[in-house]
Design a protein around this motif. Structure first.
Motif, mmCIF file in Angstrom:
data_model
loop_
_atom_site.group_PDB
_atom_site.id
_atom_site.type_symbol
_atom_site.label_atom_id
_atom_site.label_comp_id
_atom_site.label_asym_id
_atom_site.label_seq_id
_atom_site.Cartn_x
_atom_site.Cartn_y
_atom_site.Cartn_z
ATOM 1 N N ARG A 236 0.841 -1.198 0.000
ATOM 2 C CA ARG A 236 0.000 0.000 0.000
ATOM 3 C C ARG A 236 0.874 1.243 0.000
ATOM 4 O O ARG A 236 1.791 1.389 0.816
ATOM 5 C CB ARG A 236 -0.934 0.015 1.213
ATOM 6 N N GLY A 237 0.586 2.153 -0.914
ATOM 7 C CA GLY A 237 1.264 3.445 -0.963
ATOM 8 C C GLY A 237 0.367 4.502 -0.353
ATOM 9 O O GLY A 237 -0.704 4.811 -0.875
ATOM 10 N N GLU A 238 0.786 5.046 0.779
ATOM 11 C CA GLU A 238 -0.035 6.005 1.526
ATOM 12 C C GLU A 238 0.395 7.437 1.199
ATOM 13 O O GLU A 238 1.586 7.770 1.284
ATOM 14 C CB GLU A 238 0.091 5.733 3.024
ATOM 15 N N TYR A 239 -0.568 8.251 0.844
ATOM 16 C CA TYR A 239 -0.301 9.626 0.409
ATOM 17 C C TYR A 239 -0.925 10.642 1.355
ATOM 18 O O TYR A 239 -1.930 10.384 2.015
ATOM 19 C CB TYR A 239 -0.897 9.871 -0.984
ATOM 20 N N TYR A 240 -0.317 11.822 1.354
ATOM 21 C CA TYR A 240 -0.922 13.015 1.927
ATOM 22 C C TYR A 240 -1.034 14.060 0.813
ATOM 23 O O TYR A 240 -0.354 13.970 -0.215
ATOM 24 C CB TYR A 240 -0.063 13.599 3.056
ATOM 25 N N GLU A 241 -1.902 15.045 1.057
ATOM 26 C CA GLU A 241 -1.962 16.200 0.171
ATOM 27 C C GLU A 241 -1.431 17.403 0.928
ATOM 28 O O GLU A 241 -1.664 17.540 2.134
ATOM 29 C CB GLU A 241 -3.395 16.448 -0.302
ATOM 30 N N LEU A 242 -0.705 18.256 0.232
ATOM 31 C CA LEU A 242 -0.077 19.410 0.869
ATOM 32 C C LEU A 242 -1.083 20.557 0.964
ATOM 33 O O LEU A 242 -1.608 21.029 -0.049
ATOM 34 C CB LEU A 242 1.152 19.842 0.058
ATOM 35 N N ALA A 243 -1.350 20.994 2.187
ATOM 36 C CA ALA A 243 -2.323 22.068 2.400
ATOM 37 C C ALA A 243 -1.798 23.410 1.889
ATOM 38 O O ALA A 243 -2.586 24.321 1.619
ATOM 39 C CB ALA A 243 -2.661 22.178 3.884
ATOM 40 N N ARG A 244 -0.486 23.538 1.768
ATOM 41 C CA ARG A 244 0.123 24.754 1.197
ATOM 42 C C ARG A 244 0.834 24.384 -0.106
ATOM 43 O O ARG A 244 2.075 24.300 -0.153
ATOM 44 C CB ARG A 244 1.091 25.380 2.184
ATOM 45 N N PRO A 245 0.097 24.168 -1.181
ATOM 46 C CA PRO A 245 0.732 23.712 -2.420
ATOM 47 C C PRO A 245 1.710 24.715 -3.014
ATOM 48 O O PRO A 245 2.556 24.345 -3.842
ATOM 49 C CB PRO A 245 -0.464 23.484 -3.363
ATOM 50 N N PRO A 279 4.620 8.190 -1.914
ATOM 51 C CA PRO A 279 3.904 7.363 -0.940
ATOM 52 C C PRO A 279 4.825 6.717 0.074
ATOM 53 O O PRO A 279 6.017 6.536 -0.167
ATOM 54 C CB PRO A 279 3.284 6.282 -1.825
ATOM 55 N N ASN A 280 4.252 6.401 1.207
ATOM 56 C CA ASN A 280 4.850 5.454 2.137
ATOM 57 C C ASN A 280 4.489 4.064 1.612
ATOM 58 O O ASN A 280 3.421 3.878 1.046
ATOM 59 C CB ASN A 280 4.235 5.675 3.520
ATOM 60 N N ALA A 281 5.350 3.081 1.738
ATOM 61 C CA ALA A 281 5.076 1.748 1.186
ATOM 62 C C ALA A 281 5.074 0.711 2.292
ATOM 63 O O ALA A 281 6.117 0.435 2.903
ATOM 64 C CB ALA A 281 6.125 1.393 0.132
ATOM 65 N N VAL A 282 3.892 0.141 2.573
ATOM 66 C CA VAL A 282 3.759 -0.878 3.615
ATOM 67 C C VAL A 282 2.992 -2.067 3.049
ATOM 68 O O VAL A 282 2.166 -1.910 2.142
ATOM 69 C CB VAL A 282 3.026 -0.328 4.853
ATOM 70 N N PRO A 283 3.238 -3.276 3.566
ATOM 71 C CA PRO A 283 2.473 -4.431 3.084
ATOM 72 C C PRO A 283 0.977 -4.227 3.314
ATOM 73 O O PRO A 283 0.557 -3.792 4.381
ATOM 74 C CB PRO A 283 3.022 -5.590 3.916
#
Length: 413
Positions: A236-245, A279-283
């Motif tokens: 799983r690739g975990e994403y965030y969105e940047l609040a200050r793009p 992304p962060n990559a975790v099983p």
């Protein structure tokens, strides 16, 4: 498992199509498109279990048109990414798909990364790319808020809407596309063809099967009666969105660890103007495990039963522990981002949709590091097509189509 029961699936001389593609992601649809271009008049059907195209890897990645700088010279990834990036930009322009050629920075933040950064620049040149090596002061020319010891700028990297690309490929292919068609059984008879049973009870008969099932490609291969020699282990690739793009102008990447196919936590400005971080990559605990709560015991048991999963875990547990720590701790994730972007704050990171990478793992625990395509009687299996497969989808589709048409010709159509 190979089903031959007349009560379940029966292959007859009456065919619904010549080429039967399983999987409506960008690789499956590109294959259908390539078949229609190479052999006009070939009847093509695509079975996709979701209600629309590109619902998994294609529609859940960061939207980057990769340049090909990372990949081993001469590999399929290197050749197809470089070629595919140029073709993807042309395709997007032709079909009015949102895209931009932004370029990107790969930034070294530690001294021990400098030799790897220089080697990456050399690899890019070997792959035919124009790259520019930058000192610390030159980084601000491209990204004023990014800090590092040195960087490489790759001008041909871009961004696009891959879901829109997939939709246009589907339409332009002229294929019969059946959504909501989950495959449950396959009867492949080398002297006749293939018949596929879907969950709704429909039977679709084709002369040649093309397996582009992504997260489920190894299972489809086994249903066909072929042993793929690999298993898909989902990450799983975990994403965030940047609040200050406004902190990021384009695309910013760390120097990757050459032992892994993952590129590390990076910053990507998309075609919508937002900036994805990750992304962060975790099983993942399911093939489609897009969050921690999604657990499918049968799929998890199959992953744990594969010897390569345990050997991979033993070999790379330290790396995995770091990824898991960043998954569980937003503060740790923020620290990883600050290596590139010191101005970012924890509250600037807003969780957004995750993706799952379909990574093929060998029995000995090795990660398959190139695209993997296998031809069998009446079948072609795409068994490893994670990133940069979306970028490379047009050349991949042509190669898969070539093999499928060769199998069709060998069987006398």
């Amino acid at each position: 498992m190979h089903y031959r029961s007349r009560e379940v699936v029966q292959v007859r001389r009456a065919y619904d199509c010549d080429v039967l593609v399983i999987g409506g992601g960008i690789v499956g649809l590109s294959t259908a498109y390539a078949v229609s271009r190479a052999a006009p008049g070939t009847r093509i059907a695509v079975l996709e279990k979701e209600p629309g195209p590109a619902r998994h890897q294609t529609g859940r990645n960061s939207g980057v048109i990769h340049s090909g700088v990372y990949y081993r010279p001469g590999s399929l990834k290197a050749r197809y990414a470089v070629r595919g990036a140029a073709e993807m930009v042309k395709f997007c322009a032709e079909y009015d798909v949102p895209h931009a050629v932004t370029g990107k920075l790969i930034v070294a933040t530690e001294r021990d990364e400098l030799p790897r950064l220089h080697a990456l620049a050399q690899r890019g040149r070997e792959n035919g790319l124009a790259v520019r090596e930058l000192g610390a002061a030159q980084i601000a020319e491209y990204e004023p808020e990014v800090e590092g010891l040195a960087a490489v700028h790759v001008g041909t990297t871009g961004i696009c809407d891959f879901t829109a690309v997939a939709r246009h490929l589907a339409e332009a292919s002229g294929a019969e596309i059946r959504y909501g068609a989950r495959v449950t059984r396959i009867d492949r008879r080398p002297d006749r063809g293939v018949a596929v049973l879907t969950a709704s009870g429909d039977v679709v008969r084709g002369r040649v099967l093309v397996n582009c099932a992504g997260l489920h490609c190894d299972g489809i291969a086994r249903l066909t009666g072929d042993e793929p020699g690999v298993r898909i282990v989902p990450f799983r690739g975990e994403y965030y969105e940047l609040a200050r793009p406004e902190l990021v102008r384009g695309l910013v990447y760390p120097v990757p660890d050459p032992a892994f196919p993952f590129l590390g936590v990076h910053l990507t400005r998309g075609v919508d103007g937002g900036v994805h971080v990750g992304p962060n990559a975790v099983p993942a605990l399911a093939r489609e495990g897009y969050d921690r709560r999604t657990v499918r015991p049968r799929e998890l048991a199959a992953t744990l039963a594969w010897p390569g999963s345990w050997r991979l875990a033993r070999r790379h547990w330290r790396y995995g522990a770091g990824e898991l720590h960043r998954s569980l701790s937003k503060a740790a994730f923020t620290r990883a981002v600050r290596r590139l972007l010191p101005a970012v704050r924890e509250e600037d990171l807003v969780p957004t949709a995750a993706g799952v990478r379909a990574q093929a793992v060998l029995r000995d625990g090795g990660l398959v590091d190139d695209f993997l395509i296998q031809r069998a009687p009446r079948a072609v299996h795409v068994l490893n097509a994670p990133s940069p497969a979306a970028t490379a989808s047009l050349p991949i589709g042509r190669e898969v189509a070539r093999r499928a048409l060769a199998e069709l010709a060998a069987q006398g159509r």
